[in-house]
Design a protein around this motif. Structure first.
Motif, PDB file in Angstrom:
ATOM      1  N   MET A   1       0.896  -1.185  -0.104  1.00 16.29           N
ATOM      2  CA  MET A   1      -0.090  -0.093   0.078  1.00 16.29           C
ATOM      3  C   MET A   1       0.769   1.266  -0.031  1.00 16.29           C
ATOM      4  N   GLU A   2       0.226   2.322  -0.602  1.00 16.19           N
ATOM      5  CA  GLU A   2       0.966   3.403  -0.630  1.00 16.19           C
ATOM      6  C   GLU A   2       0.333   4.353   0.584  1.00 16.19           C
ATOM      7  N   ILE A   3       1.276   4.743   1.286  1.00 19.83           N
ATOM      8  CA  ILE A   3       0.792   5.550   2.521  1.00 19.83           C
ATOM      9  C   ILE A   3       1.564   7.118   2.510  1.00 19.83           C
ATOM     10  N   THR A   4       0.801   8.141   2.760  1.00 21.22           N
ATOM     11  CA  THR A   4       1.575   9.223   2.919  1.00 21.22           C
ATOM     12  C   THR A   4       1.371   9.875   4.284  1.00 21.22           C
ATOM     13  N   LEU A   5       2.219  10.320   4.822  1.00 21.30           N
ATOM     14  CA  LEU A   5       2.335  10.938   6.315  1.00 21.30           C
ATOM     15  C   LEU A   5       3.495  11.971   6.372  1.00 21.30           C
ATOM     16  N   LYS A   6       3.609  12.407   7.564  1.00 17.76           N
ATOM     17  CA  LYS A   6       4.585  13.536   7.738  1.00 17.76           C
ATOM     18  C   LYS A   6       5.518  13.090   8.751  1.00 17.76           C
ATOM     19  N   ILE A   7       6.814  13.073   8.550  1.00 15.34           N
ATOM     20  CA  ILE A   7       7.768  12.476   9.600  1.00 15.34           C
ATOM     21  C   ILE A   7       8.537  14.032   9.722  1.00 15.34           C
ATOM     22  N   ASN A   8       8.682  14.183  10.925  1.00 17.92           N
ATOM     23  CA  ASN A   8       9.371  15.495  11.227  1.00 17.92           C
ATOM     24  C   ASN A   8       9.334  16.716  10.591  1.00 17.92           C
ATOM     25  N   GLY A   9       8.041  16.828  10.148  1.00 16.13           N
ATOM     26  CA  GLY A   9       7.913  18.056   9.276  1.00 16.13           C
ATOM     27  C   GLY A   9       7.853  17.772   7.848  1.00 16.13           C
ATOM     28  N   SER A  10       8.347  16.728   7.333  1.00 15.09           N
ATOM     29  CA  SER A  10       8.298  16.631   5.905  1.00 15.09           C
ATOM     30  C   SER A  10       7.565  15.417   5.399  1.00 15.09           C
ATOM     31  N   GLU A  11       6.871  16.000   4.517  1.00 15.50           N
ATOM     32  CA  GLU A  11       5.793  14.715   3.938  1.00 15.50           C
ATOM     33  C   GLU A  11       6.554  13.760   3.401  1.00 15.50           C
ATOM     34  N   LYS A  12       6.171  12.361   3.542  1.00 18.58           N
ATOM     35  CA  LYS A  12       6.775  11.208   3.201  1.00 18.58           C
ATOM     36  C   LYS A  12       5.729  10.461   2.437  1.00 18.58           C
ATOM     37  N   LYS A  13       5.836   9.792   1.267  1.00 22.97           N
ATOM     38  CA  LYS A  13       5.419   8.720   0.428  1.00 22.97           C
ATOM     39  C   LYS A  13       5.924   7.483   0.835  1.00 22.97           C
ATOM     40  N   LEU A  14       5.353   6.439   1.389  1.00 27.43           N
ATOM     41  CA  LEU A  14       5.972   5.199   1.788  1.00 27.43           C
ATOM     42  C   LEU A  14       5.203   3.880   1.161  1.00 27.43           C
ATOM     43  N   SER A  15       5.844   3.041   0.613  1.00 25.91           N
ATOM     44  CA  SER A  15       5.276   1.891   0.233  1.00 25.91           C
ATOM     45  C   SER A  15       5.270   0.833   1.164  1.00 25.91           C
ATOM     46  N   VAL A  16       4.228   0.218   1.812  1.00 29.83           N
ATOM     47  CA  VAL A  16       4.509  -0.772   2.742  1.00 29.83           C
ATOM     48  C   VAL A  16       3.487  -1.654   2.666  1.00 29.83           C
ATOM     49  N   GLU A  17       3.616  -2.984   3.379  1.00 32.23           N
ATOM     50  CA  GLU A  17       2.481  -3.648   3.339  1.00 32.23           C
ATOM     51  C   GLU A  17       1.609  -3.399   4.673  1.00 32.23           C
ATOM     52  N   PRO A  18       0.425  -3.927   4.688  1.00 36.35           N
ATOM     53  CA  PRO A  18      -0.435  -3.589   5.722  1.00 36.35           C
ATOM     54  C   PRO A  18       0.151  -4.013   7.110  1.00 36.35           C
ATOM     55  N   ARG A  19       0.751  -5.166   7.004  1.00 34.70           N
ATOM     56  CA  ARG A  19       1.409  -5.752   8.227  1.00 34.70           C
ATOM     57  C   ARG A  19       2.815  -4.936   8.722  1.00 34.70           C
ATOM     58  N   THR A  20       3.126  -4.001   7.872  1.00 32.91           N
ATOM     59  CA  THR A  20       4.446  -3.347   8.308  1.00 32.91           C
ATOM     60  C   THR A  20       4.137  -2.510   9.522  1.00 32.91           C
ATOM     61  N   LEU A  21       5.144  -2.855  10.571  1.00 33.95           N
ATOM     62  CA  LEU A  21       4.895  -1.828  11.812  1.00 33.95           C
ATOM     63  C   LEU A  21       5.631  -0.627  11.557  1.00 33.95           C
ATOM     64  N   LEU A  22       4.895   0.388  12.353  1.00 34.52           N
ATOM     65  CA  LEU A  22       5.211   1.594  11.942  1.00 34.52           C
ATOM     66  C   LEU A  22       6.762   1.956  12.192  1.00 34.52           C
ATOM     67  N   VAL A  23       7.188   1.139  13.068  1.00 34.90           N
ATOM     68  CA  VAL A  23       8.760   1.318  13.710  1.00 34.90           C
ATOM     69  C   VAL A  23       9.497   0.908  12.404  1.00 34.90           C
ATOM     70  N   HIS A  24       9.067  -0.144  11.763  1.00 35.02           N
ATOM     71  CA  HIS A  24       9.816  -0.507  10.483  1.00 35.02           C
ATOM     72  C   HIS A  24      10.011   0.367   9.576  1.00 35.02           C
ATOM     73  N   ALA A  25       8.739   0.787   9.243  1.00 40.68           N
ATOM     74  CA  ALA A  25       8.616   2.028   8.113  1.00 40.68           C
ATOM     75  C   ALA A  25       9.443   3.274   8.305  1.00 40.68           C
ATOM     76  N   ILE A  26       9.486   3.636   9.621  1.00 42.68           N
ATOM     77  CA  ILE A  26      10.184   4.909  10.070  1.00 42.68           C
ATOM     78  C   ILE A  26      11.734   4.510   9.833  1.00 42.68           C
ATOM     79  N   ARG A  27      12.189   3.302  10.384  1.00 39.17           N
ATOM     80  CA  ARG A  27      13.624   2.951  10.225  1.00 39.17           C
ATOM     81  C   ARG A  27      13.750   2.686   8.874  1.00 39.17           C
ATOM     82  N   ASP A  28      13.045   1.937   8.020  1.00 40.05           N
ATOM     83  CA  ASP A  28      13.445   1.635   6.497  1.00 40.05           C
ATOM     84  C   ASP A  28      13.559   2.896   5.786  1.00 40.05           C
TER      85      ASP A  28
END
Lengths: 162, 799, 292
Positions: A1-28
């Motif tokens: 899935m594609e998600i859009t969120l802000k991390i530390n003020g800047s917008e990020k578009k990330l491609s993740v599996e539904p089961r991807t934990l937020l911590v892994h997405a942040i670290r990746d």
């Protein structure tokens, strides 16, 4: 899935599996200051700030749930070269040793101080009891949060980082 | 064009005793530490392990076909594949061998059975879940006392007929070794003649260091160069490199071990674990970097446990409380493989420090180790090789003796301390204590806590039916292994190296064979060098953990860094100073004999105005060296300590007990430590806070327990309890300073003292609170229920 | 640890959420705070095929008093309760509970309704809901219904929520000035499940006798239990230590805990007694009734 969120003020578009934990997405996404220390939501080393005022264990939220939200991690605390008062205070009070719990602890303390800008020692211990530290015995962490609370309450000076 | 002379005036010499802030903090507080899991290499694969649900079982079949069908899974290996590479078993640090992946049978629950390699961590996890293993459960051995029963199931079929092991004869297939020290006959005779004798059984339960960063490894075999780079959470990178070379047959020059920032170690990150080996093998086989990072369950169930000593002690004394003799028997549960991390000659570590701070004329200790269906380990968890068990044993027993004698436990200790004039003190079990002033330290602690007032309060409260207790521990540690005549691990002598390179402009890089995990070496090593060389502390960078650059050393554990590498650092600096003196003489235009080192400068003897700084000397070493002198200013020093060091301390704990629930509340805890010369008081205090907290955790919470089937009952942080800020008491710390006479700067090491010394203080306090109810001992961890049982059986109840 | 794969649904309305639940039936799990569900999924103890994430549903984060009830929507987090000055000053039992669920960080995500739906045998909110005589509002294909908590909590990890249904609100009666409560919990450390815990609520008559009492105990049986006999003993009586002793003893009697690392059955039973006693003493003290 594609998600859009802000991390530390800047917008990020990330491609993740539904089961991807937020911590892994942040670290990746290259922000490796947020750590992983357990699988049971116990240790709190993955604590990040959600939408400014809420602390979450980023191992206990799926990345897809962060869609449209704003995440703040330890990397978003300093303003340029100027450390956040909590970062400065952890250094000043020897509030860290191995450093592994430190980012989560600082983020938890950051949220704690927003809800309670002038906490007592007992309130700090209570408020940080979702975050484990194996090195410091917490005493200097408590002192660091007390120092940061003072710095944040000073009208000019240290609080001028906003 | 010549280099312009810089400003050579030192501005920030910060030597010993200065509470300077830590240099390493800068990266950690902004989230820029570089821990193992933060390292990502191009093309890197992820590894996940398959674990056994049984504690003891035959493996009938392993079916990897479903796992291999999962998209992204590249390979699955089992013991058979490892056997082809000669790596299905590896040697342990204790002279035994252990399976890497289960070879025909599993010997403990969660033992590694297969390794799955995949392109993503998700695929690796799915692959591990899809491996089908067929087991035939076998009877288990959980209780170490039943391990050597005639009809006990044989655990280690590979060595069942070998009636001799690395540490002598074996009397049963599940018996590993028996080790003894001291004179049994003389001790028994002295005990028989003693006016008073106490006997006590006590267990130091199985525990786990559980650093917040789990263990992990990235194997990176570069087939083009033939070089293997291994990133590993290891406290001992050099020893690991040597072991890897011996095990894999890859020449040692072709192995580079990098130990990045470590998120806590506490002894957990000393041994070589199957996961490491599988990640490395995977990289060699698959030609890509392979990352393995433990889950918390893997960490708690398979890697380096600690303690698990079951101890019986007998102490003799005169009626007026002078100890005469001590006899100890200990059964050590080593799990399925003897992987204890101890120096080769000492299978029970330094347990023979069990005579503690007291002047025992006769002593004898015997330790037997047995196999059980539990994970291997026996690591020195914030402990200098079984010193924790020994200190707990003697400090707890002194209270049992005091109780028997109806004597105040402080008074009993004061009566039996080794006196300052007795140092160097030869102990009955063969050590030579370097220095100490036990009476002074205890008196400082008693004064600080207000001991006599507390005793009065206790008496008043007891009269009212309220329960409070006071516990004392006056421990002596033995750290800094160690002198090469006695100490080695796998034959490698336990000296340590330090390298100092002073740059032309008065800055320096220093490196050591140790590897800090929060102890602050980046600051304290710089302080030693700043002290010895008069350089600005901010201009000294400390580097550890890369075997390609750091000098050889045995690593950081057992409170050994300051006693060994710290000594090496000071002596390396002094060697540089000797050379610098020649350059100074050249600059001052006098003979070397006319130069002296005063106030961190070289000056012409008796002429304070005529001096040069180390910065000026350093510049000259590269720009204006004296004719005939080798240019440059750098050196490496390997320090082989002449003796161990013996830190000590006096801890006093006050507890209150909730009569309704049995809860123990630690009201106060005073810790007076004597670790010799203090390099950085802030860091020492921090180490003490942390160590006391782990001691507190062991006394009240942490335990790796098993049920009768050998199921692990503490496989995650909801069951293996680590204290939070809320449970942790507030610590009151202080110091006395009795320098080590033989250490170059008089330092002794402190990281472990509080973990070693504090558990007995907690337990003594609880027992003291309940002593009038007939309680003599309670085993750790002291749960509410254990206290509740005492209370209710004494008819005490309350809301 | 990595959860097994699942299909993720992020409905933007209650209707949409209910239609997902209707469509996937038992394969679907509602994801609210996720603080129990996600760890269970990481250990692969739970492997739902579909997760219906209700966090984006509008208007479920409310806390409001309506018709004599405090209504908490399904997205009210524990910290919303914990940090609310109104709750702290008037809802003593609920306030107590909100401070000891799991740990402070988990409470930022965890929801009150989610905890009740999870109905863990050690759940804190279930005991409180029993003591306070709460009600659950449920929506489903058949429309809305409201159920008293005793009927809602069915068994270990089981509630009366049927397939395709979703709990949308919990309602606690608004306490009057003569009502107080307390939550007494012992845990081995912050974040541990309770070794035992007791929720009590007491309403006094103007003459100082006990008008109504609610007592729930948790972690000491297959699910949170109401200590009915204790409530009966207290009702209509003047609070004394003897009375409290007798009431608390009823908790020990009905507790039927499993022994585990937190304690033996015997210990937990006794703790149910001690904690009910302490809870009653504390609740009465909050009403300025000191029972010596």
């Amino acid at each position: 899935m594609e998600i859009t969120l802000k991390i530390n003020g800047s917008e990020k578009k990330l491609s993740v599996e539904p089961r991807t934990l937020l911590v892994h997405a942040i670290r990746d996404a290259g922000l490796t200051g947020t750590h992983i220390g357990c699988d049971s939501s116990s240790c709190g080393v993955c604590t990040v700030v959600l939408d400014g005022k809420t602390a979450v264990k980023s191992c206990t939220m799926f990345a897809v749930q962060a869609e449209g939200h704003e995440i703040t991690t330890i990397e978003g605390m300093a303003q340029g070269d100027k450390l956040h008062p909590l970062q400065q205070a952890f250094h000043d009070q020897h509030g860290l040793q191995c450093g592994y719990c430190t980012p989560g602890m600082i983020m938890a303390a950051h949220v704690l101080l927003q809800h309670n800008p002038n906490p007592t020692e007992e309130e700090i211990r209570f408020g940080l009891s979702g975050n484990l530290c194996r090195c410091t015995g917490y005493q200097n962490i408590v002192k660091a949060v007390q120092q940061a609370a003072q710095m944040l309450q000073q009208p000019a000076g240290a609080a001028a980082d906003d | 064009m010549a280099v312009q002379t810089p400003n050579l005036e030192p501005k920030g010499i910060q030597g010993l005793g200065k509470a300077i802030k830590r240099k390493e903090d800068a990266r950690f507080i902004v989230g820029k530490g570089n821990y193992l899991d933060d390292i990502n290499l191009p093309g890197m694969l992820y590894m996940a392990l398959v674990h056994s649900p049984y504690a003891h079982a035959k493996i009938l079949n392993i079916d990897t076909s479903e796992a291999l069908k999962i998209p992204g899974v590249k390979a699955v290996i089992t013991a058979k594949d490892l056997a082809a590479a000669g790596l299905s078993w590896i040697p342990t640090l204790a002279g035994d061998k252990q399976m890497v992946l289960a070879d025909g049978k599993v010997l403990y629950q969660h033992q590694e059975v297969a390794a799955v390699y995949a392109e993503t961590r998700q695929a690796a996890a799915d692959g591990a879940a899809a491996v089908q293993v067929e087991y035939e459960p076998l009877p288990v051995v959980v209780d170490p006392y039943k391990a050597t029963a005639p009809d006990a199931p044989v655990l280690r079929e590979d060595i069942k007929d070998q009636m001799s092991g690395a540490h002598g004869p074996r009397r049963h297939p599940n018996h590993i070794w028996t080790w003894e020290v001291g004179s049994k006959d003389e001790t028994e005779k002295a005990l028989a003649q003693s006016e008073v004798r106490i006997k006590q059984h006590m267990v130091y339960p199985r525990s786990h260091p559980a650093p917040l960063e789990p263990c992990g490894c990235i194997g990176d075999m570069n087939k083009a160069t033939g070089r293997l780079t291994v990133y590993m959470t290891t406290q001992a990178p050099h020893a690991i490199r040597t072991v890897l070379s011996l095990v894999t047959k890859i020449p040692e020059n072709n192995i580079r071990v990098i130990s990045p920032d470590i998120g806590g170690g506490f002894g957990n990150k000393v041994p070589v674990y199957p996961g490491y080996v599988c990640a490395i093998v995977g990289s060699i086989v698959l030609g890509a970097p392979v990352k393995w990072v433990e889950t918390r369950t893997e960490n708690l169930t398979t890697t380096g446990f600690a303690r698990d000593f079951h101890m019986d002690i007998e102490i003799g004394a005169t009626k007026d409380g002078k100890v005469t003799a001590m006899k100890v028997y200990t059964l050590a549960d080593h799990g399925a493989f003897d992987a204890a991390a101890d120096p080769s000659k000492y299978p029970a570590g330094l347990f023979s420090i069990c005579t503690g701070s007291y002047d025992f004329q006769k002593a004898y200790a015997q330790v037997e180790a047995v196999y059980t269906n539990k994970a291997p380990g026996g690591v020195a968890y914030r402990c200098s090789f079984r010193v924790t068990e020994a200190s707990y044993l003697i400090e707890r027993s002194m209270d049992v003796l005091a109780h028997e004698l109806k004597m105040d436990p402080a008074e009993l200790r004061l009566k039996n301390f080794i006196q300052p004039h007795q140092f160097p003190y030869p102990s009955a079990l063969g050590w030579t204590y370097d220095s100490g002033d036990y009476e002074k330290t205890l008196k400082v602690a008693l004064e600080r806590i207000g001991y006599h007032e507390l005793r009065k309060e206790q008496a008043e409260k007891r009269a009212r039916g309220e329960l409070m207790g006071i516990g004392i521990s006056t421990f002596t540690e033995i750290v800094g292994a160690g002198p090469s005549k006695d100490f080695d691990i796998l034959g490698i002598k336990m000296f340590d190296g330090a390298e100092i390179r002073v740059h032309p402009t008065g800055s320096a890089i220093v490196r050591a064979g140790t590897r800090h995990q929060g102890q602050g070496h980046e600051t304290t090593w710089a302080q030693i060098v700043s002290e010895e060389l008069g350089l600005d502390v901010d201009k000294i960078i400390v580097e550890e953990g890369d075997t390609d650059t750091a000098p050889y050393g045995l690593g950081t554990y057992a409170s050994r860094s300051t006693p060994t590498a710290g000594g090496a650092m000071a002596l390396a600096a002094r060697r540089i100073r000797e050379k610098a003196k020649k350059i100074a003489a050249h600059l001052l235009e006098v003979s070397e004999n006319d130069v002296e080192w005063v106030d961190k400068k070289f000056q012409v003897k008796g002429v304070p105005g005529k001096s040069v700084t180390m910065n000026e000397v350093a510049f000259a070493a590269y720009t204006n060296p004296p004719p005939g002198l080798e240019p440059g200013l750098e050196t490496t020093y390997y320090y082989d300590p002449p003796n161990l060091t013996f830190p000590h301390g006096a801890y006093v704990c006050v507890v209150d007990i909730d009569k309704g629930t049995g809860e123990v509340k630690v009201r106060r805890f005073v810790a007076i430590d004597d670790c010799g010369t203090i390099i950085n008081p802030m860091i020492v205090e921090g180490q003490v806070h942390g160590g006391l907290t782990e001691g507190f955790a062991m006394a009240f919470m942490q335990e790796i327990a098993f049920d009768e089937q050998g199921n692990h009952l503490a496989s995650n942080f909801t069951d293996y309890l680590l204290p939070t800020a809320l449970e942790t008491p507030k610590w009151e710390t202080g110091h006395t300073v009795t320098p080590s006479p033989h250490h170059p700067i008089g330092a002794k090491g402190v990281g472990e003292s509080p973990t070693v010394g504090s558990p007995a203080a907690f337990v003594n306090a609880v027992v003291d609170a309940l002593a009038h109810l007939g309680v003599r001992h309670i085993d750790m961890p002291i749960t509410r229920e254990k206290v509740w049982r005492v209370l209710r059986s004494a008819g005490i109840d309350a809301f | 640890m990595i959860p097994a794969a699942f299909e993720y649904k992020r409905p933007m309305s209650l209707e949409e959420a209910l239609s997902h639940l209707a469509q996937y039936g038992a394969d679907a799990r509602v994801l609210a705070g996720g603080q129990s569900l996600i760890p269970a999924m990481r250990y692969r103890l739970a492997q739902p095929a579909v997760l219906v994430d209700i966090n984006k549903l509008p208007n479920l984060g409310y806390m409001k008093e309506e018709n004599g009830m405090l209504c908490l929507g399904a997205l009210v987090r524990d910290t919303d309760v914990e940090f609310s000055p109104e709750i702290r000053s008037r809802y003593h039992l609920i306030s107590d509970v909100s401070m000891v669920v799991a740990d402070p960080i988990v409470r930022f995500r965890a929801t009150v309704v989610g905890s009740l739906c999870h109905n863990d045998p050690s759940g804190d909110w279930a005991a409180a809901a029993i003591a306070a005589r709460a009600q659950m509002a449920i929506q489903g294909p058949g429309g809305a219904r409201v159920e008293p908590i005793d009927r809602f909590l069915v068994d270990s990890f089981a509630t009366s929520i049927g397939e395709g249904e979703m709990a949308v609100e919990v309602r606690f009666p608004v306490p009057n000035a003569l009502t107080s409560g307390a939550y007494e919990k012992i845990e081995r450390k912050v974040g541990d499940y309770a070794t035992a815990a007791a929720a009590v609520q007491v309403e006094l008559n103007p003459d100082g006798t006990i008008k109504e009492a609610g007592i729930g105990i948790t972690a000491v049986a297959h699910m949170a239990l109401r200590v009915e006999e204790a409530e009966k003993i207290l009702r209509g009586q003047k609070p004394t230590l003897e009375l409290i002793r007798a009431a608390a003893e009823e908790a020990r009697k009905i507790a039927n805990p499993n022994p585990d690392a937190r304690g033996s059955a015997e210990y937990k039973k006794d703790m149910a007694r001690v904690l009910v006693g302490r809870g009653l003493i504390k609740a009465l003290k909050r009403l300025n009734v000191v029972v010596a």
